[in-house]
Design an enzyme around this catalytic site. Sequence first.
Site, short mmCIF file in Angstrom:
data_model
loop_
_atom_site.label_atom_id
_atom_site.label_comp_id
_atom_site.label_asym_id
_atom_site.label_seq_id
_atom_site.Cartn_x
_atom_site.Cartn_y
_atom_site.Cartn_z
N LYS A 200 13.83 -4.23 7.95
CA LYS A 200 13.89 -4.52 6.52
C LYS A 200 12.83 -3.71 5.78
O LYS A 200 11.65 -4.00 5.87
CB LYS A 200 13.67 -6.01 6.22
CG LYS A 200 14.04 -6.32 4.78
CD LYS A 200 13.44 -7.60 4.25
CE LYS A 200 12.11 -7.41 3.59
NZ LYS A 200 12.09 -6.51 2.42
N GLY A 253 2.11 -5.63 6.17
CA GLY A 253 2.12 -6.02 4.76
C GLY A 253 0.87 -6.81 4.44
O GLY A 253 -0.17 -6.65 5.09
N SER A 254 0.99 -7.68 3.45
CA SER A 254 -0.19 -8.40 2.98
C SER A 254 -0.58 -9.51 3.96
O SER A 254 0.27 -10.04 4.69
CB SER A 254 0.10 -9.02 1.61
OG SER A 254 1.17 -9.93 1.72
N THR A 255 -1.85 -9.88 3.94
CA THR A 255 -2.33 -10.96 4.80
C THR A 255 -1.65 -12.27 4.44
O THR A 255 -1.27 -13.06 5.32
CB THR A 255 -3.86 -11.08 4.68
OG1 THR A 255 -4.43 -9.87 5.21
CG2 THR A 255 -4.42 -12.25 5.44
N GLU A 256 -1.42 -12.47 3.14
CA GLU A 256 -0.78 -13.70 2.68
C GLU A 256 0.61 -13.87 3.31
O GLU A 256 0.93 -14.92 3.89
CB GLU A 256 -0.67 -13.58 1.15
CG GLU A 256 -0.16 -14.74 0.42
CD GLU A 256 0.13 -14.34 -1.04
OE1 GLU A 256 -0.23 -13.22 -1.47
OE2 GLU A 256 0.75 -15.17 -1.72
N GLY A 258 1.73 -12.18 5.88
CA GLY A 258 1.56 -12.15 7.34
C GLY A 258 1.34 -13.55 7.90
O GLY A 258 1.88 -13.91 8.95
N GLU A 275 0.21 -6.35 11.06
CA GLU A 275 -0.79 -5.37 10.59
C GLU A 275 -0.95 -5.63 9.10
O GLU A 275 -0.01 -5.44 8.33
CB GLU A 275 -0.31 -3.95 10.91
CG GLU A 275 -1.44 -2.93 10.84
CD GLU A 275 -1.51 -2.24 9.50
OE1 GLU A 275 -2.36 -2.65 8.68
OE2 GLU A 275 -0.71 -1.32 9.28
N CYS A 309 -3.64 0.52 3.65
CA CYS A 309 -4.27 -0.72 4.10
C CYS A 309 -5.69 -0.48 4.61
O CYS A 309 -6.53 -1.35 4.51
CB CYS A 309 -3.41 -1.43 5.13
SG CYS A 309 -2.72 -0.33 6.34
N GLU A 406 -8.71 -7.51 -1.50
CA GLU A 406 -8.01 -6.23 -1.39
C GLU A 406 -7.32 -5.92 -2.72
O GLU A 406 -6.51 -6.70 -3.21
CB GLU A 406 -6.96 -6.30 -0.27
CG GLU A 406 -6.27 -4.96 -0.08
CD GLU A 406 -5.28 -4.97 1.08
OE1 GLU A 406 -4.49 -5.93 1.18
OE2 GLU A 406 -5.30 -4.01 1.86
P1 ADP Z 1 2.89 -6.31 -0.94
O1 ADP Z 1 2.15 -7.49 -1.48
O2 ADP Z 1 2.05 -5.17 -0.66
O3 ADP Z 1 4.17 -5.99 -1.66
P2 ADP Z 1 4.15 -7.94 1.03
O4 ADP Z 1 3.39 -8.48 2.18
O5 ADP Z 1 4.56 -8.85 -0.06
O6 ADP Z 1 3.32 -6.71 0.52
O7 ADP Z 1 5.48 -7.21 1.54
C1 ADP Z 1 5.58 -6.48 2.73
C2 ADP Z 1 6.98 -6.68 3.27
O8 ADP Z 1 7.18 -8.06 3.55
C3 ADP Z 1 8.11 -6.30 2.31
O9 ADP Z 1 9.18 -5.74 3.05
C4 ADP Z 1 8.50 -7.64 1.73
O10 ADP Z 1 9.82 -7.69 1.24
C5 ADP Z 1 8.35 -8.54 2.93
N1 ADP Z 1 8.16 -9.97 2.61
C6 ADP Z 1 7.58 -10.52 1.53
N2 ADP Z 1 7.59 -11.87 1.61
C7 ADP Z 1 8.20 -12.18 2.79
C8 ADP Z 1 8.51 -13.41 3.46
N3 ADP Z 1 8.20 -14.59 2.94
N4 ADP Z 1 9.11 -13.33 4.67
C9 ADP Z 1 9.42 -12.14 5.22
N5 ADP Z 1 9.16 -10.96 4.63
C10 ADP Z 1 8.55 -10.97 3.44
#
Ligand code: ADP
Length: 502
Positions: A200, A253-256, A258, A275, A309, A406
């Site tokens: 995805k 992606g983001s820690t939140e 993750g 990561e 990152c 961040e």
């Molecule tokens: P950023 O804040 O940098 O956009 P995210 O962590 O939100 O980074 O997004 C990184 C990836 O994770 C994207 O592909 C996003 O669509 C996906 N994503 C965001 N929220 C969720 C979730 N709850 N479950 C699975 N994937 C998610």
Amino acid sequence: MDLSEVKHLISEPAAAFLSRPTHRLFIGGQWTDAADGRSFETLNPATEEVIGRVASAGPADVDRAVKAARAAFDQGPWGRMRPVERQRLLLKLADLVEAHAQTLAEIESIDNGKSAAIARAVDMAIVVDFFRYMAGWATKIEGSTSEHSVPYALQAEFVTYTRREAVGVVAAIVPWNFPLVVAAWKLGPALAAGCTVVLKPAEQTPLTALYLAELIAEAGFPAGVVNILTGDGPGTGAPLVRHPGVDKVSFTGSTEVGKLIGHASVDNMTRFTLELGGKSPVIVLDDCDPAAAAAGAANAIFFNHGQVCCAGSRLFVQKKLFDRVVADVAQIASALPLGHGLDPAAQMGPLVSREQMQRVCGYIDIGRAQGAQVVAGGGRQGERGFFVQPTVLADVQRSHRVAQEEIFGPVLVAMPYDDLDQVAAWANDTPYGLGASIWSNDLSKVHRLIPRIKAGTVWVNCHSALDPAMPFGGYKQSGIGRDLGKASLDAYLETKSVFIAV
Ligand code: ADP
């Protein structure tokens, strides 16, 4: 869809790809609309114009894609392929990406905002090289044999050995800052190991993964081995992570997010690697050439517009060099030409989205409100496109939000320090631990500092250098597990112990 402003700047294959009325999902080797017919727009962040309409996968599409990946893993020709055949397919894919690198770089540039020249020279080079590196691992997956010592049956005879086996169906969820690079970091080891994948891409940058799907089919990977689902996090990513047919999640992606993914994965005991974010320190020791350190520090934060990152977002300079280094970084920042990613003169493009621009500008305002002094940049550039000026903040306290959180944009916070003990403590004083760089030629001090830095990578006299063979990942809240290197392959393999009584 209006591509008028960029069409003359891109090659014919990229223009032809972008002219498609909708970009569909890739499931089981077929292109298909979302089951519920939903789609979303993707924008060019330099002009804010719509450059594509993309299918938005929902739970029904997730289910189909996971089942296609499961069927390809359990029943298709993929599961019977020998490692050398997987190696050959990955090498073929690398060749195809290399042949299409210009087109991919242009599409990445228009979708993400980054420079097409840099996307070609850096991003696509990393993708090609990494597929080749991982292709080599396919034929080097090994278990081990050992002399048995079953304590309560020492007289018995056993043959004991371990096997490494592909973990199964992988959900790969990737971000928008290096869309194709991070997709390759997941696909490479997964395919070398013999897994199948549902990938995805981020909703901001869905296009290059879809182009890659065509190259994957052309390379000869059987249907269902790689499936691509476009869509957002809650609508597509969340049901994918929770799907019981997924054996492993690999997320960047983001820690939140993750943490959400980690929690959801544990419910099904799905394996996961994460990561995540960073707040990486750049540490300048007092023996440095200040001009060289400033150039390195500027590159550490402004490369890819700070949307990295492991960006060097906190600058610590020994106090006798502080004013000089900060003045030099500020001068470099003020002179950086901003522009469209297809403009060869531009060294920094827009941020990926309006949301990201607002978030980064919001942080600059928070910094000001908490007492930081803006020594370069300071906000949005222009009225159209999501451009943010390269920004340097001084008079920052370690407790300030801009020094702790961040920002993920071109914003550097600079702080003076006294001695090594102090800077070692301050470097570690955030929840993150992804990367760090040390700028010095004093070997003794450098070697004393390296073990004290809690980070997955320490660079010396460079920052953000990457090598396919060098593991990349985080300490602390920057993640769990590693991408790149043999360490990443291991994350796509189970270990089975075999005892044969003979
Ligand atoms: P950023 O804040 O940098 O956009 P995210 O962590 O939100 O980074 O997004 C990184 C990836 O994770 C994207 O592909 C996003 O669509 C996906 N994503 C965001 N929220 C969720 C979730 N709850 N479950 C699975 N994937 C998610």
